[in-house]
Scaffold this active site. Structure first.
Site, mmCIF file in Angstrom:
data_model
loop_
_atom_site.group_PDB
_atom_site.id
_atom_site.type_symbol
_atom_site.label_atom_id
_atom_site.label_comp_id
_atom_site.label_asym_id
_atom_site.label_seq_id
_atom_site.Cartn_x
_atom_site.Cartn_y
_atom_site.Cartn_z
ATOM 1 N N HIS A 277 0.807 -1.273 -0.179
ATOM 2 C CA HIS A 277 0.060 0.061 -0.043
ATOM 3 C C HIS A 277 0.803 1.073 -0.037
ATOM 4 O O HIS A 277 0.787 2.097 -0.820
ATOM 5 C CB HIS A 277 -0.930 0.067 1.291
ATOM 6 N N GLU A 278 1.849 1.253 0.959
ATOM 7 C CA GLU A 278 2.582 2.550 0.971
ATOM 8 C C GLU A 278 3.523 2.847 -0.296
ATOM 9 O O GLU A 278 3.645 3.744 -0.608
ATOM 10 C CB GLU A 278 3.476 2.761 2.224
ATOM 11 N N HIS A 281 1.609 4.260 -2.993
ATOM 12 C CA HIS A 281 1.535 5.640 -3.072
ATOM 13 C C HIS A 281 2.682 6.398 -3.647
ATOM 14 O O HIS A 281 2.536 7.406 -4.460
ATOM 15 C CB HIS A 281 1.355 6.215 -1.676
ATOM 16 N N TYR A 363 -10.918 4.885 0.322
ATOM 17 C CA TYR A 363 -10.216 3.598 0.080
ATOM 18 C C TYR A 363 -10.895 2.612 -0.569
ATOM 19 O O TYR A 363 -10.750 2.281 -1.638
ATOM 20 C CB TYR A 363 -9.831 3.252 1.442
#
Ligand code: BES
Ligand code: ZN
Length: 560
Positions: A277-278, A281, A363
């Site tokens: 996820h990070e 980004h 989300y």
């Protein structure tokens, strides 16, 4: 215009920052200066955002004044520029209660010997440690000189210029790619570092390093997976910083250096969707950024979509589908309790703190939208669309309207976008994730749970309608679980069902973890009964000082 900033970048825009800061653990403040380099279009008044800052002086300006503070926005700092001046330097210090800083005593760290500091700037907390135009619509490059007491290590979401440290305790950083203010990040403490791949490594307290290195071993494979799908990684390095357990989030996508909670280190790599996820980004959010907090869904939903594509590539469809079903169900549950206006993607945040918009809607509803578009146009076409989207808008901040204009041109007639983005709820015709493994779990009490993944355990717990708590605990030892996600779900169920044997563990958990996603549901559930309220208040009076100011704010509201 961004309603969460006092600044007027349409008139004067900050392009580059030069920070010079001392980290004063003795007084829990940052002190120093920031030089702001400007592009001037109109007028001679530069307005910056601040919160709780003490401004000592402004160099190269005709004068300055700090306005009255708004509860959500902080105080505007108005600086009168000299004609033609292209920079100003603000000398300032932060306050010990700065919302974007957490100062940890040695006792709150793994090593217990050194204090720790880290920043958390998203959404509008950068202004509590740097006076700047605190809006995601403005991007800056920066350089920073930071000093810490000897023996401590300092890191930033930026390139380290001189690892050799010509002056002990002083480090120099630079960020040459323009970033929005919410991505400016710094941490200091007793940190060790280990390389884990050609462009990645882990920073953590020495006590945590070994376990973190094992847990995050797939990082390079994840970077390669996103690159293959959506184009090159544009930030050179991707390191992870494992924070002490009071970190209020799961992760924060600071450029070049993701900040992560230690609660994802489960020992079996089962919670690494957080890294996916990070990392995602680095494309959705850091490369193409929401211009205002109402456009937050452009950051988070795209990231969840990309995260699941990475999981699929690395661990297979079955795993990615499980995550998608868990997300879908949690979305349904949370959305049922939200006012209609908060069930839309493009949310109205007038008069509110942007953190209020951080529900599962941006989300999971957006991830579902993207999945539905993917199904409508075919994966190949949608992948090509996303690849061109990330390169077309690279290093820019865009609004929902910009996105709509682009997709309507590039992928006409895919799905009813207006309904998805501006109306509450899930439109008919939405894609429905499905997991065979989960369907088997729903069929009844399991015969064989050996080899179950964390996601299967979570689904199992979440589908117990009238749980036999004692039997569950006896057969599966949930109270002793070392997996933070499973333990959290179990403790929440224990509070709901007044399962006494787990209540001491509820207290230990709430006193040892500061991740808001874990704290909020358990405190809220405790507050539903009078016995629970007594327990919640007793626990909170012990635990509060160990929580981050952001988490304190949330739990104060619940426990008051
Ligand atoms: N950028 C967010 C965290 C965030 C959002 C901080 C809004 C402040 C305001 C980060 O990427 C994130 O979404 N973190 C999640 C974990 C993720 C796996 C869904 C979290 O912290 O729970
Ligand atoms: Zn995110």
């Amino acid at each position: 215009m961004d309603i969460h900033s006092w600044s007027r970048p349409d008139r004067i825009r900050v392009r580059h920052l030069e920070m010079d800061l001392d980290v004063r653990f003795d007084r829990k403040i940052l002190a120093g200066s920031v030089t702001l380099h400007l592009d001037r279009t109109e007028g001679d008044e530069l307005v910056l955002d601040t919160r709780g800052l003490t401004v000592h002086s402004v160099e190269n300006a005709a004068g300055f004044s700090l306005g009255t503070a708004d509860a959500n926005l902080g105080a505007p700092l108005s600086i009168r520029l000299e004609p033609g001046a292209s920079w100003v330097r603000v000398h300032y210090q932060t306050s010990p209660g700065a919302s974007g800083l957490q100062w940890l005593d040695a006792a709150q760290t793994a090593g217990k010997r050194h204090p720790f500091l880290y920043t958390q700037s998203q959404a509008i907390h950068a202004r509590s440690w740097i006076p700047l135009q605190d809006t995601p619509g403005v991007r800056v490059t920066f350089r920073a000189t930071v000093r810490v007491p000897r023996g401590l290590c300092i890191v930033m979401g930026a390139a380290l210029e001189d690892a050799g440290e010509s002056t002990p305790g002083e480090r120099h950083f630079r960020m040459d790619q323009p970033v929005p203010s919410y991505l400016i990040a710094l941490a200091a403490g007793d940190l060790a570092y280990r390389e884990i791949g050609p462009r990645s490594g882990i920073y953590a307290e020495p006590e945590m390093l070994e376990r973190a290195v094992y847990e995050f071993a797939d990082t390079e494979a994840m970077i390669a997976a996103v690159e293959q799908l959506y184009g090159p990684y544009r930030w050179e390095r991707y390191d992870l910083l494992v924070l002490p357990p009071s970190f209020p989030f799961g992760g924060m996508e600071n450029p070049r250096l993701t900040f992560a909670t230690p609660t994802v280190i489960a020992g079996d790599r089962s919670l690494v969707s957080l890294v996916a996820h990070e990392l995602a980004h680095s494309w959705s959010g850091n490369l193409v950024t929401n211009a205002t907090w109402s456009d937050f869904w452009l950051n988070e939903g795209f990231t969840v979509y990309v995260e699941r594509r990475v999981l699929e590539k690395l661990y297979g469809t079955a795993r990615a589908e499980m995550e998608a079903v868990l997300g879908r169900r949690e979305l349904e549950r949370e959305m049922a309790g939200l006012p209609l206006d908060d069930r839309v993607l493009h949310i109205n945040l007038e008069g509110r703190d942007p953190d209020d918009g951080c529900t599962l809607v941006p989300y999971e509803k957006d991830a579902l939208l993207l999945r539905t578009i993917e199904r409508a146009v075919g994966r190949e076409k949608f992948d090509a669309f996303l690849r061109s989207y990330f390169s077309h808008f690279a290093f820019r901040s865009i609004t929902t309207a910009d996105f709509l204009e682009y997709i309507r041109r590039e992928l006409p007639n895919s799905v009813p976008l207006g309904e998805w983005i501006f109306e509450p709820g899930i439109p008919a015709g939405a894609a429905e994730p499905h997991s065979d493994a989960f369907a088997r779990i729903e069929a009844g009490w399991p015969a064989d749970t050996s080899g179950w993944s964390t996601q299967e355990w979570l689904h199992f717990l979440r589908t117990q309608d009238q749980p036999d708590m004692a039997r569950l605990d006896r057969e599966f030892l949930f109270t002793a679980s070392g997996n933070s996600e499973i333990l959290h779900d179990w403790l929440l169920m224990s509070v709901k069902n007044s399962y006494q044997p787990a209540l001491p563990k509820v207290e230990t958990f709430l006193c040892s973890v500061g991740r808001r996603k874990f704290l909020k549901p358990i405190y809220s559930e405790l507050m539903k009964t009078s016995e629970g309220r007594t327990r919640a208040r007793a626990i909170y009076s012990k635990a509060r000082s160990s929580y981050h100011p952001i988490a304190q704010g949330t739990i104060d509201e619940i426990v008051k």
